[in-house]
Design a protein around this motif. Structure first.
Motif, PDB file in Angstrom:
ATOM      1  N   VAL A  59      13.588   4.025  -3.205  1.00  0.00           N
ATOM      2  CA  VAL A  59      12.270   3.509  -3.594  1.00  0.00           C
ATOM      3  C   VAL A  59      11.223   3.910  -2.566  1.00  0.00           C
ATOM      4  O   VAL A  59      10.120   4.364  -2.919  1.00  0.00           O
ATOM      5  CB  VAL A  59      12.314   1.977  -3.756  1.00  0.00           C
ATOM      6  N   VAL A  60      11.541   3.750  -1.299  1.00  0.00           N
ATOM      7  CA  VAL A  60      10.580   4.090  -0.242  1.00  0.00           C
ATOM      8  C   VAL A  60      10.234   5.573  -0.287  1.00  0.00           C
ATOM      9  O   VAL A  60       9.059   5.955  -0.185  1.00  0.00           O
ATOM     10  CB  VAL A  60      11.134   3.690   1.144  1.00  0.00           C
ATOM     11  N   LYS A  61      11.231   6.420  -0.448  1.00  0.00           N
ATOM     12  CA  LYS A  61      10.977   7.865  -0.496  1.00  0.00           C
ATOM     13  C   LYS A  61      10.085   8.233  -1.681  1.00  0.00           C
ATOM     14  O   LYS A  61       9.148   9.037  -1.550  1.00  0.00           O
ATOM     15  CB  LYS A  61      12.305   8.625  -0.592  1.00  0.00           C
ATOM     16  N   LEU A  62      10.347   7.638  -2.828  1.00  0.00           N
ATOM     17  CA  LEU A  62       9.533   7.941  -4.011  1.00  0.00           C
ATOM     18  C   LEU A  62       8.090   7.477  -3.828  1.00  0.00           C
ATOM     19  O   LEU A  62       7.145   8.206  -4.149  1.00  0.00           O
ATOM     20  CB  LEU A  62      10.150   7.269  -5.246  1.00  0.00           C
ATOM     21  N   CYS A  63       7.923   6.276  -3.293  1.00  0.00           N
ATOM     22  CA  CYS A  63       6.565   5.753  -3.088  1.00  0.00           C
ATOM     23  C   CYS A  63       5.811   6.591  -2.056  1.00  0.00           C
ATOM     24  O   CYS A  63       4.621   6.892  -2.237  1.00  0.00           O
ATOM     25  CB  CYS A  63       6.617   4.286  -2.669  1.00  0.00           C
ATOM     26  N   ALA A  64       6.502   6.976  -0.986  1.00  0.00           N
ATOM     27  CA  ALA A  64       5.857   7.812   0.034  1.00  0.00           C
ATOM     28  C   ALA A  64       5.430   9.153  -0.557  1.00  0.00           C
ATOM     29  O   ALA A  64       4.331   9.653  -0.280  1.00  0.00           O
ATOM     30  CB  ALA A  64       6.801   8.016   1.212  1.00  0.00           C
ATOM     31  N   ALA A  65       6.273   9.739  -1.390  1.00  0.00           N
ATOM     32  CA  ALA A  65       5.963  11.036  -1.991  1.00  0.00           C
ATOM     33  C   ALA A  65       4.777  10.954  -2.946  1.00  0.00           C
ATOM     34  O   ALA A  65       4.033  11.927  -3.107  1.00  0.00           O
ATOM     35  CB  ALA A  65       7.194  11.564  -2.731  1.00  0.00           C
TER      36      ALA A  65
END
Length: 473
Positions: A59-65
């Motif tokens: 989730v964090v990686k997707l939101c950061a991207a």
């Protein structure tokens, strides 16, 4: 063909990652969008409910991207607006509620490893099932989560003996702002290998990393506990009683709470079914000792303490619990004060810390200053006197609409209170944190050097501002 909405791609990816049960969008999300005190309400793009640390990292990686910020949320019982999304409708609420498993128990090491979404009461029960004690205890323990307790460095009623949440944690598992997983779940009591990353994340309110699991300290259960209410004519006498209790009980003194007459009067008014064994008095102390020897030893020590306090004129009356249900009933009186305040109407809360020796002077002077500025103002003073944490709350004068009074006078009242706190070498937040509520006060009253260091840490760990932006700093 309709044009895709700006965040459709992110939401589709989150749905694939988390499944239908793991992503809430549309419908009534108010349980996640409004804080417990109903002071802050926002609008979430969606609520992500991961069931594993790997899913949190995803989730964090997707939101950061996608340039979308996250608001981590545990039980949503905080009092400073630290886990409420803003009104933009562009933030993802990251709820840890599905991550609530006990991962391991180590009897010889006296540790329990649990996931961040575990409700505090269930952690206490898991320890009790092994005939051990996890001592963190607070009014919201039936709904607050261990991750939120650690993210806010919660205090509670037994800090005097066992310390804040920070002192009860030996290791953490954390997802960073880049979606990396740091496994620091050691149960070591000594580990002197560089900077203490654990202490960096505890108390950071989800702004530096997302706590996903913790290794917690356990303690042997006491053989006996004694609880009593005692009546004091002044706060200075309550402080003297604390010194006497420390001298008599030592580390066995596990609780020492103080409540002013008006605070218990609100409980009497709004919860008349709760029996109060003492007549109204200026200050009431709730004290508790734990004993590892025997019931008889505990009773003898406790009765000797109360007799000495009566003979010394420190207390005028006392009521001792004769059973566990009676002890719980005394604690329930103390824990009902915030609920009684809520029934009375909106109020101006101050969760402050002071040197114990300074508390009588602070209360005397600040009460007078507020009464002069706002005639009829009602003070709800209670808290953990044993560790210097006072809940110094202000209720509007009787008959005045509470919401209007708060809106018109909160800023000026805060200035009077916080100026007095700083003059007595105190802190504007003892256990509730900063969140949104005290963000400006923190910058105004904390040393510029300290604020600069905090900003540097935030920039180093979360340069994109993905995690809980606008909280703390």
């Amino acid at each position: 063909m309709s044009k895709p909405l700006p965040h459709d791609e992110l939401l589709i990816a989150l749905q694939l990652l988390l499944g239908d049960a793991g992503l809430l969008r549309g419908g009534d999300l108010s349980a996640y969008e409004q804080d417990w005190r109903r002071r802050y309400a926002g609008r979430a793009l969606a609520v992500a409910r991961p069931s594993s640390t790997e899913q949190v990292a995803g989730v964090v990686k997707l939101c950061a991207a996608h340039g979308v910020s996250l608001v981590p949320q545990g039980g949503n019982t905080g009092l400073v607006g630290g886990s409420t999304p803003d009104a933009s409708g562009k933030q993802i609420v990251l709820s840890l509620s599905r991550m609530n498993r006990v991962r391991s128990f180590d009897a010889a090491n006296l540790t329990l490893t649990v996931e961040a979404g575990a409700v505090l009461q269930s952690v206490q029960a898991a320890a009790a099932a092994e005939e051990l004690l996890f001592p963190l205890s607070l009014a919201a323990e039936g709904s607050c989560s261990i991750g939120g307790n650690l993210a806010s460095n919660a205090g509670g009623t037994q800090v005097l003996r066992y310390g804040n949440a920070r002192e009860l944690c030996l290791g953490l598992e954390v997802v960073t702002a880049q979606g990396e997983i740091w496994d620091g779940l050691s149960g070591l009591r000594k580990d002197n290998t560089g900077y203490d990353l654990r202490d960096l994340f505890i108390g950071s309110e989800g702004t530096l990393g997302i706590i996903t699991a913790a290794t917690l300290k356990l303690f042997p259960k006491p053989v006996a506990q004694m609880t009593a209410l005692a009546a004091c004519d002044s706060l200075a006498q309550a402080v003297q009683l604390l010194s006497l209790a420390r001298a008599r009980a030592g580390s066995g003194l596990t609780g020492f709470e103080v409540m002013n007459q008006f605070s218990l009067g609100l409980v009497r008014q709004h919860f008349p079914q709760l029996q109060q064994p003492l007549a109204p008095c200026p200050w009431t102390v709730l004290l508790e000792i734990s004993d590892s020897e025997s019931e008889a030893h505990a009773r003898g020590l406790f009765e000797g303490l109360l007799e000495a306090a009566l003979e010394g004129g420190l207390i005028s009356d006392a009521a001792v619990a004769e059973s566990l249900p009676q002890s719980r009933a005394l604690w329930h009186l103390r824990e009902s004060i915030p609920l009684a305040q809520a029934e009375e109407g909106l109020n101006i809360k101050h969760d402050i810390a002071l040197p114990v020796s300074a508390i009588p002077s602070f209360v005397r002077g600040t009460d007078a200053a507020l009464a002069q500025a706002y005639p009829g103002i009602r003070m709800v003073d209670f808290g953990h006197l044993g560790d210097g944490n006072l809940h110094y709350n202000v209720q509007a004068p009787e008959g005045q609409p509470a919401a209007e009074f708060l809106r018109a006078h909160e800023k000026a009242i805060n200035a009077i209170v916080y100026d007095a706190v700083m003059a007595h070498s105190g802190s504007i937040s003892a256990e509730h944190g900063i969140g949104q509520l005290k963000r400006e006060e923190l910058v105004a009253r904390k040393s510029p050097v300290a604020i600069g260091l905090m900003r540097a840490i935030k920039q180093a760990l979360d340069p994109q501002g993905v995690l809980n932006p606008g909280r703390v700093l």
